[in-house]
Write an enzyme that holds these catalytic residues in place. Structure first.
Site, PDB file in Angstrom:
ATOM      1  N   GLY A  29      15.160   2.233   2.558  1.00  0.00           N
ATOM      2  CA  GLY A  29      15.316   2.445   3.827  1.00  0.00           C
ATOM      3  C   GLY A  29      16.808   2.977   4.783  1.00  0.00           C
TER       4      GLY A  29
ATOM      5  N   GLY B 157      19.273   0.029  -1.889  1.00  0.00           N
ATOM      6  CA  GLY B 157      19.129  -1.579  -1.654  1.00  0.00           C
ATOM      7  C   GLY B 157      18.415  -1.970  -3.431  1.00  0.00           C
ATOM      8  N   ASP B 158      18.988  -2.922  -3.685  1.00  0.00           N
ATOM      9  CA  ASP B 158      18.090  -3.348  -4.954  1.00  0.00           C
ATOM     10  C   ASP B 158      17.648  -2.110  -6.328  1.00  0.00           C
ATOM     11  OD1 ASP B 158      15.821  -4.473  -4.091  1.00  0.00           O
ATOM     12  OD2 ASP B 158      16.184  -6.025  -5.407  1.00  0.00           O
TER      13      ASP B 158
ATOM     14  N   SER C 176      21.351  -1.350   3.005  1.00  0.00           N
ATOM     15  CA  SER C 176      20.368  -2.501   4.051  1.00  0.00           C
ATOM     16  C   SER C 176      20.918  -3.688   4.740  1.00  0.00           C
ATOM     17  CB  SER C 176      20.089  -3.126   2.760  1.00  0.00           C
ATOM     18  OG  SER C 176      18.898  -3.818   2.992  1.00  0.00           O
TER      19      SER C 176
ATOM     20  N   ASP D 265      18.932  -5.818   5.818  1.00  0.00           N
ATOM     21  CA  ASP D 265      17.903  -7.323   5.193  1.00  0.00           C
ATOM     22  C   ASP D 265      19.334  -7.838   4.845  1.00  0.00           C
ATOM     23  OD1 ASP D 265      16.398  -6.054   5.745  1.00  0.00           O
ATOM     24  OD2 ASP D 265      15.944  -5.660   3.480  1.00  0.00           O
TER      25      ASP D 265
ATOM     26  N   ARG E 288      12.478  -8.446   4.830  1.00  0.00           N
ATOM     27  CA  ARG E 288      11.757  -8.038   4.099  1.00  0.00           C
ATOM     28  C   ARG E 288      11.904  -9.994   3.245  1.00  0.00           C
ATOM     29  NH1 ARG E 288      10.044  -4.014   1.251  1.00  0.00           N
ATOM     30  NH2 ARG E 288      11.733  -2.406   2.582  1.00  0.00           N
TER      31      ARG E 288
ATOM     32  N   HIS F  78      11.548  -1.041  14.383  1.00  0.00           N
ATOM     33  CA  HIS F  78      12.594  -0.422  13.363  1.00  0.00           C
ATOM     34  C   HIS F  78      13.609   0.305  14.807  1.00  0.00           C
ATOM     35  CE1 HIS F  78       9.497   1.067  10.402  1.00  0.00           C
ATOM     36  NE2 HIS F  78      10.669   1.160   9.929  1.00  0.00           N
TER      37      HIS F  78
ATOM     38  N   GLN G 277      15.653  -2.097  14.959  1.00  0.00           N
ATOM     39  CA  GLN G 277      16.572  -2.526  14.366  1.00  0.00           C
ATOM     40  C   GLN G 277      17.275  -2.132  13.247  1.00  0.00           C
ATOM     41  OE1 GLN G 277      14.216  -6.840  13.460  1.00  0.00           O
ATOM     42  NE2 GLN G 277      13.350  -5.658  13.870  1.00  0.00           N
ATOM     43  N   ARG G 278      16.760  -1.364  12.915  1.00  0.00           N
ATOM     44  CA  ARG G 278      17.380   0.296  11.840  1.00  0.00           C
ATOM     45  C   ARG G 278      18.782   1.331  12.202  1.00  0.00           C
ATOM     46  NH1 ARG G 278      13.605   0.505   7.324  1.00  0.00           N
ATOM     47  NH2 ARG G 278      14.039   2.654   7.339  1.00  0.00           N
TER      48      ARG G 278
HETATM   49  O1  F6P Z   1      14.572  -3.073   4.016  1.00  0.00           O
HETATM   50  C1  F6P Z   1      15.277  -2.906   4.834  1.00  0.00           C
HETATM   51  C2  F6P Z   1      13.722  -2.407   6.415  1.00  0.00           C
HETATM   52  O2  F6P Z   1      13.775  -2.412   7.224  1.00  0.00           O
HETATM   53  C3  F6P Z   1      12.780  -4.651   6.128  1.00  0.00           C
HETATM   54  O3  F6P Z   1      13.868  -5.155   6.467  1.00  0.00           O
HETATM   55  C4  F6P Z   1      11.442  -4.052   6.524  1.00  0.00           C
HETATM   56  O4  F6P Z   1      10.622  -4.954   5.984  1.00  0.00           O
HETATM   57  C5  F6P Z   1      11.831  -2.413   5.690  1.00  0.00           C
HETATM   58  O5  F6P Z   1      12.501  -2.493   5.517  1.00  0.00           O
HETATM   59  C6  F6P Z   1       9.943  -2.064   6.200  1.00  0.00           C
HETATM   60  O6  F6P Z   1      10.334  -0.823   5.466  1.00  0.00           O
HETATM   61  P1  F6P Z   1       9.812   0.978   5.979  1.00  0.00           P
HETATM   62  O7  F6P Z   1      10.959   1.596   6.770  1.00  0.00           O
HETATM   63  O8  F6P Z   1       9.122   1.475   4.706  1.00  0.00           O
HETATM   64  O9  F6P Z   1       8.455   0.441   6.774  1.00  0.00           O
END
Ligand code: F6P
Length: 360
Positions: free
Chosen positions: A11, A102-103, A148, A150, A194, A281, A283-284
């Site tokens: 992500g 991420g991990d 990440s 998270d 997550r 999203h 938040q991202r």
């Molecule tokens: O790991 C980052 C994250 O945004 C999590 O908080 C969330 O559960 C997941 O990725 C969402 O993934 P995707 O963008 O594949 O829907």
């Protein structure tokens, strides 16, 4: 000159671009040739590897996401995919790789490194590579930065993107609270993370939430009553709205999910005029905060220093992180293993041990 490459995987998170920029420019200052691997490990498997120049990373320090693309790559999970990855790295004469992810992405990098010699030998045996490659490329140097939102990884106080995501959440909550107050409503706000409750916890702390649900600390049975009473006390003392934050991975003592719709129903049953907002999203995305630009830049610069280091202990893959405002290097796989043990403990409902491990 040294040849080094960077990829972003999993992500995306805001701050990946400043990390790419700092890494690329510091490497160029040191005289290295720098490459971007596009779309995560897909670019490694399919030879989508392009040179970076000073100008190619210009103007990206303030941009969210990652300009080199990211993906979750199924082919890289197979040995054959990793064999193609090794071939493409050697074809491009690259033996220093920075992975930002991420991990899962960092575990993939470590696996590639551990199979490196074996895969080169396979490629020599089937006539794809010259024999001299075995001596010319004895190892693959790996550095990892955790990208990440998270903040779910050991080895760093803060992952790249977590601060920006928190900022997005705070902006959303501040907007929601002004309408909530007007109508005397209760809001249930679901945030990402997550199976890590960090985003929920810190945004609840910074907005004065009435109740917060996180995976690491499931509430006692009968929490519904406890929550209603807590919100009631707020109202009695003059509060005109209530705010409950639910982390997307929140669970109860039995390990069953606590969903935002169940929380809303519980509030409605108790007479609240309740609404849900699932931030998703949003938040991202968006422009990285000062803190994300700062840590990403410091970490990106240190990754270059790491690749130039001749220190014996630096031969092992390193996770570059932050301890307060200090940049640190830790053994990558130790960090991955501790992080994964925490996830397992949560799944096994051994919550007390989680708190001990997170502390470490
Ligand atoms: O790991 C980052 C994250 O945004 C999590 O908080 C969330 O559960 C997941 O990725 C969402 O993934 P995707 O963008 O594949 O829907």
């Amino acid at each position: 000159p040294k040849r080094m490459a960077v990829l972003t995987s999993g992500g995306d998170s805001s701050g990946m671009n400043p990390a790419i920029r700092a890494f690329a420019r510091m490497a160029m200052i040191k005289g290295a040739q720098v490459f971007a691997i596009r779309e995560g490990y897909n670019g490694l498997v399919n030879d989508s590897i392009v040179p970076l120049h000073w100008g190619s990373v210009g103007g990206i320090i303030s941009r969210g996401g990652t300009i080199i693309g990211t993906a979750r790559c199924a082919d890289f999970r197979k040995r054959d995919g990793r064999k193609r990855a090794v071939y493409n790295l050697i074809k491009n004469k690259i033996d220093n790789l920075l992975v930002i992810g991420g991990d899962g992405s960092l575990t993939g990098a470590n696996l590639l490194r551990s199979e490196w010699c074996g895969l080169i030998k396979d490629l020599v045996d089937d006539g794809t590579l010259d024999k001299e490659c075995i001596e010319k490329y004895p190892t693959l140097s790996i550095a990892g930065l955790v990208g990440s939102i998270d903040n779910d990884m050991c080895g760093t106080d803060l992952t790249i993107g977590a601060d920006t995501a928190t900022q997005r959440i705070l902006e959303a909550i501040d907007s929601i609270l002004s309408t909530a107050v007007s109508h005397q409503r209760s809001f249930v706000l679901e945030v990402m993370g997550r199976n890590c409750g960090w985003l929920a916890l810190v945004s609840g702390l910074a907005t004065g939430a009435d109740y917060i649900f996180v995976p690491e600390c499931p509430p006692e049975d009968g929490w519904e009553q406890n929550m209603i009473e807590g919100l009631e006390r707020g109202r009695v003392s003059g509060r005109r709205c209530s705010l409950v934050i639910v982390s997307e991975g929140a669970i109860d003592k039995k390990g069953n999910p606590i969903t935002s719709s169940y929380v809303r129903q519980t509030l409605e049953n108790a007479g609240h005029d309740a609404r849900i907002t699932i931030l998703g999203h949003v938040q991202r995305g968006g422009t990285p905060t000062f803190l994300d630009r700062y840590i990403a830049t410091r970490m990106g610069v240190d990754a270059v220093e790491y690749f130039y280091s001749t220190d014996e202990k630096d031969k092992e893959p390193a996770l570059i992180g932050m301890d307060g405002m200090k940049v640190t290097r830790s053994p990558l796989m130790d960090c991955v293993k501790t992080t994964q043990s925490i996830s397992t403990l949560i799944q096994e409902k051994k919550f007390n041990q989680v708190v001990d491990l997170r502390g470490s």
